[in-house]
Each structure stands twice: as structure tokens, then as C-alpha cells.
Design a protein around this motif. Structure first.
Motif, PDB file in Angstrom:
ATOM      1  N   THR A  49       4.786  -6.159  -1.787  1.00 25.97           N
ATOM      2  CA  THR A  49       4.857  -5.382  -0.537  1.00 25.97           C
ATOM      3  C   THR A  49       5.426  -3.976  -0.753  1.00 25.97           C
ATOM      4  O   THR A  49       5.571  -3.219   0.202  1.00 25.97           O
ATOM      5  CB  THR A  49       5.731  -6.119   0.498  1.00 25.97           C
ATOM      6  N   PHE A  50       5.735  -3.627  -1.994  1.00 25.58           N
ATOM      7  CA  PHE A  50       6.348  -2.329  -2.261  1.00 25.58           C
ATOM      8  C   PHE A  50       5.373  -1.194  -1.980  1.00 25.58           C
ATOM      9  O   PHE A  50       4.213  -1.228  -2.387  1.00 25.58           O
ATOM     10  CB  PHE A  50       6.806  -2.240  -3.720  1.00 25.58           C
ATOM     11  N   ARG A  51       5.851  -0.153  -1.264  1.00 27.15           N
ATOM     12  CA  ARG A  51       5.076   1.049  -1.018  1.00 27.15           C
ATOM     13  C   ARG A  51       5.943   2.256  -1.386  1.00 27.15           C
ATOM     14  O   ARG A  51       7.086   2.376  -0.931  1.00 27.15           O
ATOM     15  CB  ARG A  51       4.637   1.164   0.443  1.00 27.15           C
ATOM     16  N   LEU A  52       5.407   3.150  -2.204  1.00 32.75           N
ATOM     17  CA  LEU A  52       6.170   4.294  -2.680  1.00 32.75           C
ATOM     18  C   LEU A  52       6.606   5.190  -1.529  1.00 32.75           C
ATOM     19  O   LEU A  52       7.730   5.713  -1.531  1.00 32.75           O
ATOM     20  CB  LEU A  52       5.337   5.089  -3.691  1.00 32.75           C
ATOM     21  N   GLU A  53       5.746   5.371  -0.540  1.00 32.91           N
ATOM     22  CA  GLU A  53       6.090   6.227   0.601  1.00 32.91           C
ATOM     23  C   GLU A  53       7.324   5.701   1.326  1.00 32.91           C
ATOM     24  O   GLU A  53       8.222   6.465   1.699  1.00 32.91           O
ATOM     25  CB  GLU A  53       4.915   6.321   1.572  1.00 32.91           C
ATOM     26  N   ASP A  54       7.394   4.384   1.522  1.00 32.93           N
ATOM     27  CA  ASP A  54       8.555   3.791   2.199  1.00 32.93           C
ATOM     28  C   ASP A  54       9.808   3.924   1.335  1.00 32.93           C
ATOM     29  O   ASP A  54      10.904   4.168   1.854  1.00 32.93           O
ATOM     30  CB  ASP A  54       8.296   2.311   2.509  1.00 32.93           C
ATOM     31  N   TYR A  55       9.652   3.764   0.035  1.00 31.73           N
ATOM     32  CA  TYR A  55      10.778   3.885  -0.883  1.00 31.73           C
ATOM     33  C   TYR A  55      11.394   5.282  -0.825  1.00 31.73           C
ATOM     34  O   TYR A  55      12.615   5.435  -0.810  1.00 31.73           O
ATOM     35  CB  TYR A  55      10.297   3.567  -2.299  1.00 31.73           C
ATOM     36  N   LEU A  56      10.533   6.296  -0.759  1.00 35.00           N
ATOM     37  CA  LEU A  56      11.022   7.673  -0.718  1.00 35.00           C
ATOM     38  C   LEU A  56      11.697   8.000   0.609  1.00 35.00           C
ATOM     39  O   LEU A  56      12.604   8.833   0.662  1.00 35.00           O
ATOM     40  CB  LEU A  56       9.868   8.644  -0.978  1.00 35.00           C
TER      41      LEU A  56
ATOM     42  N   PHE B 156      15.566   3.459 -13.611  1.00 32.21           N
ATOM     43  CA  PHE B 156      14.651   2.695 -14.454  1.00 32.21           C
ATOM     44  C   PHE B 156      14.738   1.201 -14.143  1.00 32.21           C
ATOM     45  O   PHE B 156      13.714   0.526 -13.951  1.00 32.21           O
ATOM     46  CB  PHE B 156      14.999   2.957 -15.918  1.00 32.21           C
ATOM     47  N   GLU B 157      15.953   0.683 -14.074  1.00 29.83           N
ATOM     48  CA  GLU B 157      16.135  -0.740 -13.826  1.00 29.83           C
ATOM     49  C   GLU B 157      15.841  -1.099 -12.369  1.00 29.83           C
ATOM     50  O   GLU B 157      15.190  -2.107 -12.083  1.00 29.83           O
ATOM     51  CB  GLU B 157      17.554  -1.144 -14.210  1.00 29.83           C
ATOM     52  N   GLU B 158      16.312  -0.264 -11.460  1.00 32.33           N
ATOM     53  CA  GLU B 158      16.110  -0.530 -10.024  1.00 32.33           C
ATOM     54  C   GLU B 158      14.633  -0.464  -9.646  1.00 32.33           C
ATOM     55  O   GLU B 158      14.097  -1.359  -8.980  1.00 32.33           O
ATOM     56  CB  GLU B 158      16.907   0.490  -9.205  1.00 32.33           C
ATOM     57  N   PHE B 159      13.946   0.594 -10.100  1.00 30.17           N
ATOM     58  CA  PHE B 159      12.557   0.810  -9.711  1.00 30.17           C
ATOM     59  C   PHE B 159      11.641  -0.232 -10.348  1.00 30.17           C
ATOM     60  O   PHE B 159      10.688  -0.702  -9.716  1.00 30.17           O
ATOM     61  CB  PHE B 159      12.112   2.218 -10.116  1.00 30.17           C
ATOM     62  N   SER B 160      11.938  -0.618 -11.586  1.00 32.14           N
ATOM     63  CA  SER B 160      11.139  -1.648 -12.256  1.00 32.14           C
ATOM     64  C   SER B 160      11.176  -2.957 -11.482  1.00 32.14           C
ATOM     65  O   SER B 160      10.183  -3.684 -11.404  1.00 32.14           O
ATOM     66  CB  SER B 160      11.655  -1.880 -13.678  1.00 32.14           C
ATOM     67  N   GLU B 161      12.333  -3.251 -10.906  1.00 35.20           N
ATOM     68  CA  GLU B 161      12.462  -4.480 -10.117  1.00 35.20           C
ATOM     69  C   GLU B 161      11.745  -4.350  -8.782  1.00 35.20           C
ATOM     70  O   GLU B 161      11.040  -5.270  -8.344  1.00 35.20           O
ATOM     71  CB  GLU B 161      13.940  -4.799  -9.889  1.00 35.20           C
ATOM     72  N   LYS B 162      11.884  -3.205  -8.129  1.00 30.79           N
ATOM     73  CA  LYS B 162      11.292  -3.024  -6.800  1.00 30.79           C
ATOM     74  C   LYS B 162       9.764  -3.083  -6.842  1.00 30.79           C
ATOM     75  O   LYS B 162       9.133  -3.664  -5.959  1.00 30.79           O
ATOM     76  CB  LYS B 162      11.749  -1.693  -6.196  1.00 30.79           C
ATOM     77  N   ILE B 163       9.145  -2.479  -7.861  1.00 33.88           N
ATOM     78  CA  ILE B 163       7.678  -2.433  -7.882  1.00 33.88           C
ATOM     79  C   ILE B 163       7.073  -3.785  -8.249  1.00 33.88           C
ATOM     80  O   ILE B 163       5.846  -3.954  -8.171  1.00 33.88           O
ATOM     81  CB  ILE B 163       7.166  -1.349  -8.866  1.00 33.88           C
ATOM     82  N   SER B 164       7.919  -4.742  -8.598  1.00 34.69           N
ATOM     83  CA  SER B 164       7.413  -6.095  -8.849  1.00 34.69           C
ATOM     84  C   SER B 164       7.049  -6.804  -7.561  1.00 34.69           C
ATOM     85  O   SER B 164       6.307  -7.798  -7.579  1.00 34.69           O
ATOM     86  CB  SER B 164       8.471  -6.919  -9.611  1.00 34.69           C
ATOM     87  N   SER B 165       7.564  -6.289  -6.444  1.00 30.00           N
ATOM     88  CA  SER B 165       7.263  -6.894  -5.144  1.00 30.00           C
ATOM     89  C   SER B 165       5.865  -6.477  -4.690  1.00 30.00           C
ATOM     90  O   SER B 165       5.527  -5.283  -4.723  1.00 30.00           O
ATOM     91  CB  SER B 165       8.291  -6.458  -4.102  1.00 30.00           C
TER      92      SER B 165
END
Length: 330
Positions: free
Chosen positions: A319-326, A308-317
Motif C-alpha cells: 500500500t506504500f505510495r511515494l506521494e503520501d510518504y513525502l 536507507f533502513e526506514e525506506f527499505s522497510e516502508k516500500i515492502s508494503s
């Protein structure tokens, strides 16, 4: 346990809680050999009073913390953290223990201590308590939030309240050192992060991969099972086939939860958050299947909060792409 925090939920939790209030006592340990019966020095047995049920063998430094006392301290922490005077209204809504009664996990709330994230989306802070007589759990207190509508709960932010003391270190328990002034900031961060998650779209096809990543699920192939010393070729294939069956069962549970929360909340990361918290809070079958692929149950309970805390921070960028995150192992 569906349908939210209701009168029936409180009544059932209180009923289960009363089963944990039995007496325990120490007894001497004795050994028997051909020359007779002799006492064991430096160790004693912790036993359920009135029975011969031995919970554990402990050293003289072990301090007994009864379940009753653990809950008393939990209510005191709740009262200080959330500025509650009517302590008698701090009640359990969640009580879990095995058939042996050797450990317990309890969550306490106060119905009047709550906040809305969205309209008709109420959350309550809770105090999580873990205690054991068999040394499986240290005495443990943590703070979390539970969604009133469906009992999905999450534990996180150990800087606020995180007490974990083995029973030979209970003398170190000091509530005065705890950060009782950080709740408002914790609540504010929680609400802001939930809004970020709701605004981030997630397609159905990414939900199961996210569940696997959040819980660090480990799936072994036939060859990987063959590398285990305990499996020959035939048993490795049986094991791999069984894993596939359990994986399909987990997919079925996750798919049902996805349909439920996408319909209720929308196709977004907040729905995913509810799916994973539901899996560890309410879905006994889902939790059992998760443990099949990640045997550390304590880790499973804490993973949704970390994500919850990690993902909330990452999607603030931007340049974030869910495919790359996975694809990323980190």
C-alpha cells in the motif's frame, strides 16, 4: 574525491593523516589581575606542543586520546570485526579536519574485505573514527559501507559497533563487549535492502523532495525570518532572498547528481541513495549547502543510513505510495 578507491586516494589520505600526528601537552592555566599572576585550580589547557595554540580547557578527569592512539584502536576494531590479520593493510581512504587541526574524522578500509551487491558494484565495510582536542567530538567509532566505484559511504546499525565516549570516560572503553559476530547479518540485510531500493522506481520530480525529507532541511519564509529577534524587515527579506539563492544552488547540485546516477543505475531509489550519500561523502559544495538548511552536521552524516533502513522497510508494503510518504512529516 572522485573516481573510486584508488592508489591515489589511499596515498592522499595517508598524506593527510600524517598531518594529524603532532604532539599535544597539558599546561597550567594562569590568571592575571592587579595583584599578580595566579594558577587556576581544577583546570588545565590542552596545547599543541611547541606552540601556544590552545585547543581546549579541560578538567582533571579529562583523558588525552591522541589521534594516533584513536587510529590504533580503530584498526584493532576493524581487525576483530572483519577477522583481518594483516593489520598494516587497514588503511584510511577518507581524512577530514579543519585548518585548526582541533578535530578529525577518518574512515578505514581493507581492500580485500569487500562484497558485490550487483555485478561490478563493489562495497567495502569501513570503520568511522572521530576524535577531537577541542571537545567538539567525543571519541567515536562506527561501522559503515562505502561504494568502491565512487566513494559514497553510509554509517548505520549502531547495534553492531557504536562507541561514543567523552574524554573523561575513556576508562569505560572495552572492546570485549562489542558485537563482533553480527557482520554477516549486517551485510546480508544491506544487500537485500539495496535490491529493494533498486526495484522501486522514482521519478526525477521526486528526487529533490526526497533529499529535503531525508536531511530534514528547513526553509524559512520572509515572515519566519522577521520573527527572529536578530532580523528587521529589511534584513529578513535579504536573508530570505539569500536562502532562495542557496536553495537554487542546492537544486543544481542535486540535479547534476540525479542525471549522473539515473544514467548509471536507473530511475530508482538506489540511485537516490547514491545521491544522498554522495552529498555527504564527496560533494563539499553540496554538504555546505545542506548545512545551510540543517546546521547539525553530525545529523546530516547519519541521515542517509537511517533513511536507507526506514525506506527499505516502508516500500515492502503493497500500500506504500511515494506521494503520501513525502506529505507525511514523520
Amino acid at each position: 574525491m572522485k573516481g573510486g578507491i584508488t592508489k591515489e586516494v589511499f596515498e592522499e589520505a595517508e598524506k593527510q593523516l600524517q598531518k594529524l600526528f603532532f604532539d599535544v601537552e597539558f599546561r597550567k592555566l594562569m590568571v592575571c589581575d592587579s595583584e599578580g599572576i595566579f594558577p587556576v585550580k581544577n583546570f588545565k589547557a590542552l596545547v599543541r606542543k611547541g606552540t601556544d595554540k590552545v585547543f581546549s580547557v579541560v578538567s582533571p578527569e579529562y583523558t588525552l586520546i591522541t589521534n594516533n592512539y584513536a587510529i590504533k584502536i580503530g584498526r584493532e576494531i576493524f581487525s576483530k570485526l572483519f577477522n583481518v590479520n594483516d593489520v598494516e593493510k587497514i588503511r584510511p581512504y577518507f581524512v577530514r579536519y579543519p585548518e585548526t587541526y582541533s578535530y578529525c574524522q577518518i574512515k578505514l578500509v581493507h581492500e580485500d574485505v569487500n562484497f558485490n551487491v550487483f555485478e561490478q558494484d563493489t562495497w567495502l565495510p569501513f570503520i568511522y573514527i572521530a576524535n577531537s582536542y577541542n571537545k567538539q567530538f567525543a571519541l567515536n567509532y562506527e561501522v559503515g559501507f562505502v561504494r568502491s566505484l565512487c566513494l559514497n559511504g553510509v554509517v548505520f546499525d549502531k547495534e553492531i559497533i557504536s562507541i561514543r565516549l567523552p574524554h573523561n570516560q575513556i576508562n569505560k572503553l572495552n572492546l570485549e563487549n562489542l558485537r563482533f559476530d553480527m557482520y554477516d547479518q549486517l551485510k546480508s540485510n544491506f544487500i537485500n535492502n539495496i535490491r529493494k531500493l533498486r526495484d522501486f522506481k522514482v521519478e526525477n520530480k521526486f528526487v529533490m523532495p526526497l533529499v529535503c525529507k531525508i536531511f530534514s532541511l528547513n526553509f524559512k519564509s520572509v515572515n519566519e525570518h522577521k520573527n527572529d529577534d536578530s532580523f528587521n524587515s529589511t534584513s529578513a527579506e535579504i536573508k530570505a532572498n539569500n536562502d532562495e539563492v542557496k536553495l537554487n544552488e542546492l537544486k543544481y547540485v542535486v540535479n547534476n547528481l540525479t542525471n549522473k546516477y539515473f544514467r548509471e543505475i536507473g530511475d530508482n531509489a538506489y540511485a537516490v541513495f547514491n545521491i544522498v550519500t554522495d552529498l555527504v561523502s564527496n560533494e563539499q559544495e553540496g554538504f555546505r549547502l545542506l548545512k545551510k538548511f540543517n546546521s547539525i552536521s553530525n545529523s546530516l552524516l547519519s541521515q542517509p543510513g537511517k533513511w536507507f533502513e526506514e525506506f527499505s522497510e516502508k516500500i515492502s508494503s503493497p500500500t506504500f505510495r511515494l506521494e503520501d510518504y513525502l506529505k507525511n512529516d514523520n
